[in-house]
Design an enzyme around this catalytic site. Structure first.
Site, mmCIF file in Angstrom:
data_model
loop_
_atom_site.group_PDB
_atom_site.id
_atom_site.type_symbol
_atom_site.label_atom_id
_atom_site.label_comp_id
_atom_site.label_asym_id
_atom_site.label_seq_id
_atom_site.Cartn_x
_atom_site.Cartn_y
_atom_site.Cartn_z
ATOM 1 N N HIS A 75 -2.243 8.244 6.153
ATOM 2 C CA HIS A 75 -2.627 6.980 5.519
ATOM 3 C C HIS A 75 -4.097 6.711 5.840
ATOM 4 O O HIS A 75 -4.864 6.329 4.959
ATOM 5 C CB HIS A 75 -1.722 5.864 6.029
ATOM 6 C CG HIS A 75 -1.785 4.614 5.215
ATOM 7 N ND1 HIS A 75 -1.584 4.593 3.848
ATOM 8 C CD2 HIS A 75 -2.023 3.317 5.570
ATOM 9 C CE1 HIS A 75 -1.692 3.351 3.400
ATOM 10 N NE2 HIS A 75 -1.961 2.559 4.416
ATOM 11 N N SER A 134 -5.903 31.413 -67.668
ATOM 12 C CA SER A 134 -5.563 32.461 -68.633
ATOM 13 C C SER A 134 -4.257 33.141 -68.222
ATOM 14 O O SER A 134 -3.205 32.519 -68.227
ATOM 15 C CB SER A 134 -6.719 33.457 -68.732
ATOM 16 O OG SER A 134 -6.508 34.342 -69.801
ATOM 17 N N HIS A 188 -9.835 2.814 0.058
ATOM 18 C CA HIS A 188 -8.395 2.509 0.099
ATOM 19 C C HIS A 188 -7.970 2.058 -1.294
ATOM 20 O O HIS A 188 -8.378 0.997 -1.760
ATOM 21 C CB HIS A 188 -8.146 1.414 1.133
ATOM 22 C CG HIS A 188 -6.710 1.227 1.497
ATOM 23 N ND1 HIS A 188 -5.684 1.419 0.603
ATOM 24 C CD2 HIS A 188 -6.120 0.874 2.670
ATOM 25 C CE1 HIS A 188 -4.530 1.184 1.204
ATOM 26 N NE2 HIS A 188 -4.760 0.858 2.469
ATOM 27 N N CYS A 210 0.799 -1.224 0.000
ATOM 28 C CA CYS A 210 0.000 0.000 0.000
ATOM 29 C C CYS A 210 0.832 1.275 0.000
ATOM 30 O O CYS A 210 0.286 2.357 -0.202
ATOM 31 C CB CYS A 210 -0.947 0.010 1.197
ATOM 32 S SG CYS A 210 -2.037 -1.430 1.258
#
Length: 1003
Positions: free
Chosen positions: A313, A626, A350, A177
């Protein structure tokens, strides 16, 4: 990091999360305090493969954070075949697409930059692999190795470097993690060691199937109701979700020098591991967290009290949150300025591998915007955190930061296995000098045109790019068009399908982008451009005067042409080209004498064509109407400029001396067949299948006008003084032929399509006086000339001359070609937009050949944020397998064995009417069942019944599984505390025996 030389800038950020497609949506979700975790329907859970018996259980939680669109992928962009894209892990796909977006947010083209760009990233284990391996057709067609390589996380970083042409270190980072934050630390170290100049850092996690939900286990880390409550008194678990987060890092000094937007500055980062001083492998440690926070603080040079916000966390677990808060208090001290603590897991759950990097992105946004969003799902802050009488508080409500001073923030991420990461950020404010540079005036002024260039990997993606760019331009009215053009030119990768346009303001650019009026080009097909030169009658007053004041190439070429022509005229051509010419009005130019009109057009058209060549746009064919064919022949080098000037002046004088006449444009010829056969009228030009020009005496044309009105023929008189390309020009043709014998001719260097024969002019024709003399008499077959170019595959035309008459004729000749859309540009266009028209011709040149330089029209001091690549996503999907693909009855043998030996529920004695001593016999039976369960988890016989579960090699995650197995087997409430205090086979047996007797365990 004590000096600025050691500071690292976050120059771009990218994320893709449940209900948030990018960083902006992520931030809005945080500020609004919304949760992205939602309820799942029973139908969704069933479709994910969860059996009815499992999903109908009371402990089955039907909630998830669902990442939308994961089945879609732009395989074309990355060069994957559809089949190979089908088996590529969705995490790898997200990493590829998000890395492209990340680099484009920083305006870096990895294929042109000299910067060494590193990749430091990690992903979760591929659960997509299980479904792919079950597909026999995929395994047989691609091979198992290809499938495994497409799903092995070892190739995450290197695949990104390969596909994006990145040449810095390419390293996978895996620390559970904390992976995303540890990847940032690794990138920081690589930058400080000068291993790379920029670094992609982050992580991705997608577990499939997303709609499966999960089974709650008492004492586990997962929430019983699918709601994560960080720091709440009712915090009882987390919920894992999916997403990706990436940041692009540079050394701060380099970012400032490059003019990058700096979102925040990394002042320090630190990584460590808990070691063995903790309860189990998966448990957190206060001391390890304290150390990593303290290390980062020391490296940053900041004081403890400088940190006023910490993105924790914050998993919302009863064990993890108090440990983290205790570590913060020890590392940052209890006294000083208030410090908020927040966690985004209440909003997004998470994110597993990606948790740390998303926390870093949030903290960077906090510093950038000067605002701390609320931490959601916090009803009452947990007393277990013991925040009273400290400087810390949970950010239950959003609040602004003090922008008058520098702000600091900490970010934490802790991984199962004990690897801890902590990063300290500080806000960044550019110096006044840097702000002045950002706000400086553009090299291209507001009134000058800019050329917008963009590209894609397919036609559909190109349209997506145009739409995204239009939306952005419309939403940012104060930004500089020149800065947009500069950013598109310098900060975007060149892809096979290209588009470009010139505009002087955003409103015009938006309109052209939305209506598809931009030039296109691609690596496939023909890329030939034809210059189409207008003939007499298209002239206007002061033509080119505005362009000459802004374009030095044109002004120089025009001066050359005017000087050459003036040597052979008795008037000053320049006098007719200025805003105050002899005519005085624009309208008066229409009727000026042929002897003046033709030299004027020649000088302007020659200057336009050669200036365009000077700008890098080179014709593959030239075609003139032309008089325009004389200019085309000069550009093709049949005549040099001096010769051509003498030739045009002579031709104009001779034609002007002929008897006057008239010309009439009509849309069909059938009404005039008899007079055409009689010769009183001739077809002077076949311009397209529905446009012809009749030429003759005034009387003959008057009759034709009356006849056209009677027959319902659309018609229009032309503002000419003579009947060109008719027998009335015979005298001029004869004298001109005699003159041409004195002229030096050369072979054409560029193919010239004759408007007399309709074919590519041969060298013999080009060098023949008879061809150029007959040119005055014969019909101009512009339609046949266009047919020749169409057969050659030419579809790109630049009109050389004032106005849009030639462009209209080109469209008229190609209108019946359903599969051919011409790309057209004018060099002068409308009177008010001469400079823009010329720039648009350069833009057409770039779309045809991206080597055409456009810097003159796309320069600015700084690049600016612009939309990133509009991926053309298609479904590439293999239906995932639930979990590891184990059958529901995979554990049947164990259950059968347990059931065979376990006492039937009805046999359990009631505590009210049976003597506990009577259970002495069944005790060994219970012990045998418990030992069998232990063996199934440990993998070896638990022969020593008195050894604790953790001594046998178990860990906390296994313990939760084992506890739930014991509950199911014996149908009783076996608590986590009871297990931890009695985790041996014997201890567990005694607890179960007591529970069966409904008595507390005495151990």
């Amino acid at each position: 990091m004590e000096s600025d030389d050691e500071l690292i800038a976050i120059v771009s950020m990218e994320c893709r999360l449940p209900q948030a497609r990018d960083v902006d949506e992520f931030w809005r979700k945080l500020v609004d305090g919304e949760s992205a975790v939602r309820d799942l329907t029973d139908e969704e859970v069933a479709a994910a493969g969860v059996p009815e018996g499992r999903r109908s259980r009371a402990d089955y939680v039907k909630r998830a954070g669902v990442l939308d669109g994961i089945a879609e992928f732009d395989s074309t962009y990355f060069g994957y075949s559809p089949r190979e894209a089908d088996i590529l892990d969705v995490q790898q796909r997200l990493m590829l697409e998000s890395s492209v977006t990340l680099l484009e947010r920083a305006n870096i083209d990895p294929h042109r930059t000299r910067q060494r760009i590193g990749v430091f990233a990690g992903s979760g284990m591929s659960t997509y692999l299980f479904g792919a391996l079950r597909r026999r057709d995929l395994v047989e067609s691609l091979g198992e190795m290809v499938i495994r390589h497409g799903n092995d996380k070892d190739f995450l970083a290197t695949r990104t470097s390969y596909k994006l042409n990145l040449r810095g270190p390419s390293v996978n980072v895996q620390t559970a993690c904390s992976t995303g934050l540890v990847a940032v630390h690794s990138a920081v170290q690589s930058l400080l060691l000068d291993e790379c100049d920029a670094a992609i850092a982050g992580a991705v996690h997608v577990r499939l199937p997303q709609h499966a939900g999960y089974r709650y286990q008492v004492g586990g880390v997962l929430s019983p109701d699918g709601i994560c409550r960080p720091f709440d008194s009712g915090a009882n678990g987390t919920v894992f979700t999916n997403g990706i987060g990436l940041v692009l890092l540079k050394r701060l000094r380099d970012a400032v020098a490059d003019g990058d937007e700096v979102h925040a500055v990394i002042a320090a980062s630190a990584v460590n591991n808990d070691g063995a001083e903790k309860v189990s492998f998966t448990a957190p440690s206060v001391s390890g967290q304290v150390d990593v926070l303290s290390d980062a603080l020391q490296v940053s040079g900041a004081k403890q009290t400088d940190i006023t916000y910490i993105e924790a966390h914050g998993t919302g677990t009863a064990l993890g949150d108090p440990i983290e808060i205790e570590a913060i208090k020890q590392a940052y001290g209890l006294d000083g300025a208030p410090c908020g603590i927040g966690s985004l897991k209440g909003n997004f759950g998470h994110l597993n591998i990606a948790a740390g990097i998303i926390g870093l992105i949030k903290a960077a946004l906090v510093l950038k915007h000067g605002y701390v969003p609320p931490t959601v799902n916090v009803g009452e802050v947990s007393p277990a955190l013991e925040l009273d009488d400290s400087r810390y508080f949970v950010t239950t409500e959003g609040f602004p930061l003090d922008r008058a001073s520098e702000n600091w923030a900490g970010v934490s991420a802790f991984g199962m296995g004990g690897t801890n990461g902590h990063v300290i950020l500080k806000s960044f404010e550019p110096t006044p000098a840097e702000q002045a540079a950002d706000e400086g005036t553009d090299d291209v002024t507001a009134a000058s045109p800019g050329i917008l260039t963009f590209s894609a990997r397919s036609e559909d993606a190109l349209r997506g790019q145009a739409a995204a760019l239009a939306e952005h331009l419309a939403a940012h009215p104060d930004a500089s068009l020149a800065a947009y053009a500069h950013t598109l030119r310098e900060g975007r990768t060149l892809h096979p399908y290209r588009a470009s346009l010139a505009a002087t303001d955003r409103a015009e650019a938006v309109t052209r982008l939305r209506t598809g009026r931009y030039h296109r080009g691609s690596e496939a097909g023909t890329h030939d451009i034809a210059f189409v030169f207008a003939g007499q009658g298209t002239q206007r007053e002061a033509m080119g005067a505005a362009l000459a004041t802004k374009n030095e190439h044109f002004a120089r070429r025009l001066a050359e042409a005017v000087a050459a022509v003036n040597e052979h005229t008795d008037f000053d051509v320049q006098a007719y080209l200025g805003p105050d010419g002899p005519g005085g009005t624009v309208e008066s130019v229409d009727g000026i004498d042929t002897s003046v009109a033709q030299p004027l057009l020649f000088a302007v058209e020659y200057a336009l064509a050669t200036a365009l060549v000077d700008a890098g746009v080179r014709p593959h064919y030239v075609l003139g109407h032309s008089l325009g064919e004389i200019v085309a022949a000069t550009v093709a080098d049949i005549f040099d400029l001096g010769t051509a000037a003498r030739l045009v002046a002579t031709r104009a004088r001779l034609m002007g001396a002929c008897p006057t006449g008239s010309m009439l444009a009509v849309d069909r010829l059938d009404a005039f067949s008899d007079v055409l056969e009689g010769g009183s009228l001739v077809v002077a030009a076949t311009n397209s299948p529905s446009q012809f020009v009749l030429s003759g005496t005034h009387e003959a044309v008057e009759g034709a006008v009356a006849r056209a009105a009677d027959a319902g023929v659309r018609h229009q008189r032309l503002a000419t003084s003579h009947a060109f390309h008719s027998p009335l020009m015979r005298g001029a043709a004869d004298e001109f032929r005699a003159f041409l014998h004195t002229v030096e001719f050369r072979a054409p260097r560029i193919p010239l399509v004759s408007n007399i024969t309709g074919r590519v002019l041969t060298e013999y024709e080009g060098r023949s006086p008879h061809y150029w003399a007959d040119h005055l008499l014969r019909t101009v077959d512009f339609a046949e000339s266009m047919r020749t170019l169409r057969q050659a595959g030419v579809s790109r035309f630049v009109e050389i001359g004032p106005g849009r008459s030639m462009s209209n004729l080109v469209r008229a000749n190609l209108s019946s070609e359903a599969d051919l859309t011409p790309e057209l540009a004018q060099t002068l266009g409308d009177l008010e937009h001469e400079e823009e028209a010329f720039a648009d011709a350069v833009a057409l040149g770039w779309a045809t050949d991206p080597e055409v330089p456009v810097a003159e029209y796309a320069s600015a001091p700084r690049m600016v944020p612009l939309p990133t690549y509009a991926f053309e996503r298609h479904v590439h999907w293999v239906e995932p397998t639930l979990g590891f693909g184990a059958d529901d009855d995979a554990d049947a043998p164990v259950n059968a064995a347990l059931t065979a030996t376990a006492p039937a529920p009805s046999a359990a004695p009631a505590a009210t009417d049976q003597d506990p001593a009577d259970l002495d016999g069944p005790t060994e039976e219970i012990r045998a069942i418990v030992a069998k369960i232990y063996e199934s988890f440990i993998g070896a016989p638990a022969t020593a019944h008195d050894r604790e579960f953790f001594e046998l090699g178990g860990n906390s995650l296994m313990a939760i599984q084992l506890i739930n197995k014991l509950r199911e087997t014996f149908e009783l409430d076996f608590s986590v505390r009871d297990f931890y205090e009695n985790s041996s086979v014997s201890g567990t047996t005694d607890v179960i025996k007591s529970l069966l007797l409904q008595e507390p365990a005495r151990v």
